[in-house]
Design an enzyme around this catalytic site. Sequence first.
Site, PDB file in Angstrom:
ATOM      1  N   HIS A   1       0.843  -1.186   0.000  1.00  0.00           N
ATOM      2  CA  HIS A   1       0.000   0.000   0.000  1.00  0.00           C
ATOM      3  C   HIS A   1       0.878   1.235   0.000  1.00  0.00           C
ATOM      4  O   HIS A   1       1.865   1.304   0.714  1.00  0.00           O
ATOM      5  CB  HIS A   1      -0.884   0.003   1.254  1.00  0.00           C
ATOM      6  CG  HIS A   1      -1.800   1.184   1.300  1.00  0.00           C
ATOM      7  ND1 HIS A   1      -3.002   1.215   0.627  1.00  0.00           N
ATOM      8  CD2 HIS A   1      -1.675   2.392   1.895  1.00  0.00           C
ATOM      9  CE1 HIS A   1      -3.580   2.391   0.813  1.00  0.00           C
ATOM     10  NE2 HIS A   1      -2.797   3.121   1.573  1.00  0.00           N
TER      11      HIS A   1
ATOM     12  N   LYS B   1      -8.410  -2.047   6.072  1.00  0.00           N
ATOM     13  CA  LYS B   1      -8.715  -2.492   4.707  1.00  0.00           C
ATOM     14  C   LYS B   1      -7.767  -3.601   4.257  1.00  0.00           C
ATOM     15  O   LYS B   1      -8.176  -4.559   3.602  1.00  0.00           O
ATOM     16  CB  LYS B   1      -8.663  -1.295   3.744  1.00  0.00           C
ATOM     17  CG  LYS B   1      -9.893  -0.397   3.922  1.00  0.00           C
ATOM     18  CD  LYS B   1      -9.840   0.830   3.044  1.00  0.00           C
ATOM     19  CE  LYS B   1      -8.912   1.871   3.614  1.00  0.00           C
ATOM     20  NZ  LYS B   1      -9.049   3.206   3.056  1.00  0.00           N
TER      21      LYS B   1
ATOM     22  N   SER C   1      -7.449   3.258   9.340  1.00  0.00           N
ATOM     23  CA  SER C   1      -8.179   3.223   8.068  1.00  0.00           C
ATOM     24  C   SER C   1      -7.453   2.321   7.067  1.00  0.00           C
ATOM     25  O   SER C   1      -8.052   1.433   6.442  1.00  0.00           O
ATOM     26  CB  SER C   1      -8.293   4.655   7.533  1.00  0.00           C
ATOM     27  OG  SER C   1      -8.638   4.683   6.175  1.00  0.00           O
TER      28      SER C   1
ATOM     29  N   ARG D   1     -14.455  12.511   7.264  1.00  0.00           N
ATOM     30  CA  ARG D   1     -13.145  13.115   7.541  1.00  0.00           C
ATOM     31  C   ARG D   1     -12.738  14.073   6.430  1.00  0.00           C
ATOM     32  O   ARG D   1     -12.176  15.141   6.682  1.00  0.00           O
ATOM     33  CB  ARG D   1     -12.091  12.018   7.726  1.00  0.00           C
ATOM     34  CG  ARG D   1     -12.264  11.253   9.034  1.00  0.00           C
ATOM     35  CD  ARG D   1     -11.420   9.981   9.041  1.00  0.00           C
ATOM     36  NE  ARG D   1     -10.007  10.304   8.874  1.00  0.00           N
ATOM     37  CZ  ARG D   1      -9.104   9.474   8.336  1.00  0.00           C
ATOM     38  NH1 ARG D   1      -9.469   8.276   7.916  1.00  0.00           N
ATOM     39  NH2 ARG D   1      -7.856   9.849   8.231  1.00  0.00           N
TER      40      ARG D   1
ATOM     41  N   ASP E   1     -15.083   2.339   7.592  1.00  0.00           N
ATOM     42  CA  ASP E   1     -14.043   3.227   7.048  1.00  0.00           C
ATOM     43  C   ASP E   1     -14.594   4.093   5.927  1.00  0.00           C
ATOM     44  O   ASP E   1     -14.299   5.275   5.823  1.00  0.00           O
ATOM     45  CB  ASP E   1     -12.847   2.424   6.536  1.00  0.00           C
ATOM     46  CG  ASP E   1     -11.814   3.349   5.899  1.00  0.00           C
ATOM     47  OD1 ASP E   1     -11.236   4.162   6.629  1.00  0.00           O
ATOM     48  OD2 ASP E   1     -11.632   3.283   4.668  1.00  0.00           O
TER      49      ASP E   1
HETATM   50  N1  URA Z   1      -5.704   6.445   2.940  1.00  0.00           N
HETATM   51  C1  URA Z   1      -6.662   5.753   3.578  1.00  0.00           C
HETATM   52  O1  URA Z   1      -7.084   4.708   3.120  1.00  0.00           O
HETATM   53  N2  URA Z   1      -7.140   6.230   4.732  1.00  0.00           N
HETATM   54  C2  URA Z   1      -6.710   7.366   5.287  1.00  0.00           C
HETATM   55  O2  URA Z   1      -7.173   7.738   6.341  1.00  0.00           O
HETATM   56  C3  URA Z   1      -5.725   8.091   4.606  1.00  0.00           C
HETATM   57  C4  URA Z   1      -5.238   7.593   3.438  1.00  0.00           C
END
Ligand code: URA
Length: 437
Positions: free
Chosen positions: A82, A187, A183, A168, A161
Amino acid sequence: MRTVDIISKKRNGGANTEAEIKFLTDGFVSGAVADYQMSAWLMAVCLKGMNHEETQILTRAMIDSGEVLDLSTIKCKKADKHSTGGVGDTTTLILAPLVAACGGCVAKLSGRGLGATGGTIDKLESIKGLSTECDGQFFEKTVGELGLCVASQSASLVPADKLMYALRDVTATVDSIPLIASSIMSKKIAAGADVIVLDVKFGNGAFMKTVEEAEALAWEMVNIGHRMGRETMAILTNMNEPLGMAIGNGLEVREAIDALSLRVGNDTPLMQVSTFIAKQMLMLSGVAGDGAEADALVGEALHSGRALEKLRSMCAALGGDTSCFDNLDELVNVKKHIPVYCGEGYIKQVDALSIGNAACILGAGRQKKTDKIDHAVGLMLHKRVGDHVKNNEPVATLYVNDETKAEEAANLVKTAFVLSNEEIEVKSPIYKIVRKV
Ligand code: URA
Ligand code: CA
């Protein structure tokens, strides 16, 4: 339990309990906790922070808010990577097929780009007919058969999320290490990853402006991963310039195909970061015993052309017309190419955010989630940090369909290049490695 008490405890700097955090996330997904209450709590977290335990509890609560992919029929370790949001960062399209061609397994759910940063799903959709929307069964089958699948994040994974991120975004509560860490990690874990390699960007245009903040975010995520039994590590990379030379969806797919066809130098930042992460994924998955073995595997997968074939097979499995692999210009067919000049000197910085925004203005990205994008447009850089440029040499070429946008984009590209009269020392794109020893 009352929502208002959970919020005021956090506002006063206290630590929320597991029961409180679960009450809040579950209630938010079910509708029992209102948007304004969640917003108030998120702002309190931004201002007062969360300790490691609270952050891990929040991660778990978010995972439990939805479905979790079960990839247990696939016997090898599933690796994922990621990036916290790059410009010209097409590493996924290079390293995922590379890892698969070495015998590793990459099960990756990706997102779309938003604002200046690109997203792998948009890039893949540059290929005619290709669709990344697939169900869990197809995802599992493809990973099992090919050793890789890159698909869209489905709505059923981590709904908490999805809902919290939307809030957010519009309440100035994105910039919080515990919120970003939970977050991202929720995932990755819900999508079935056993091995997670994180690329945390720092600098102008990144979530984390300083190395110190980026390192703190990296440690938070590495700790969450380890506590949840995942092999996790992070690298810190800077955004002093875009990672690759291509910025734009079709342009980045073309660059990935070029990279897997050995037409991009090993010493370029794009290849350095891609092969470094690929090797880490192979070692953490147990496919390679050490760095030397990982090196040899990666070298062979690239030189034999097997990594390129893996990418082609995955694109075909997703319904894509892979004729573009033999005719790369199909991916970047635009009305006009416009060169950009910026004077003479040594290049000290290429502001990644401005370059990403220039591509966005040309139509490569979105300002709002619902905007349509043009997959062929964007820009190619011809110079990077450390290079010397002469007055009559273009630093970039714009790929343009809507000429009314070209001037604004060209001006942004010009201002992105910071020149110096003195030679510039070129540093490794990988600033630091964060891992448990
Ligand atoms: N990427 C994400 O998936 N979540 C965040 O809070 C910030 C960047
Ligand atoms: Ca991304």
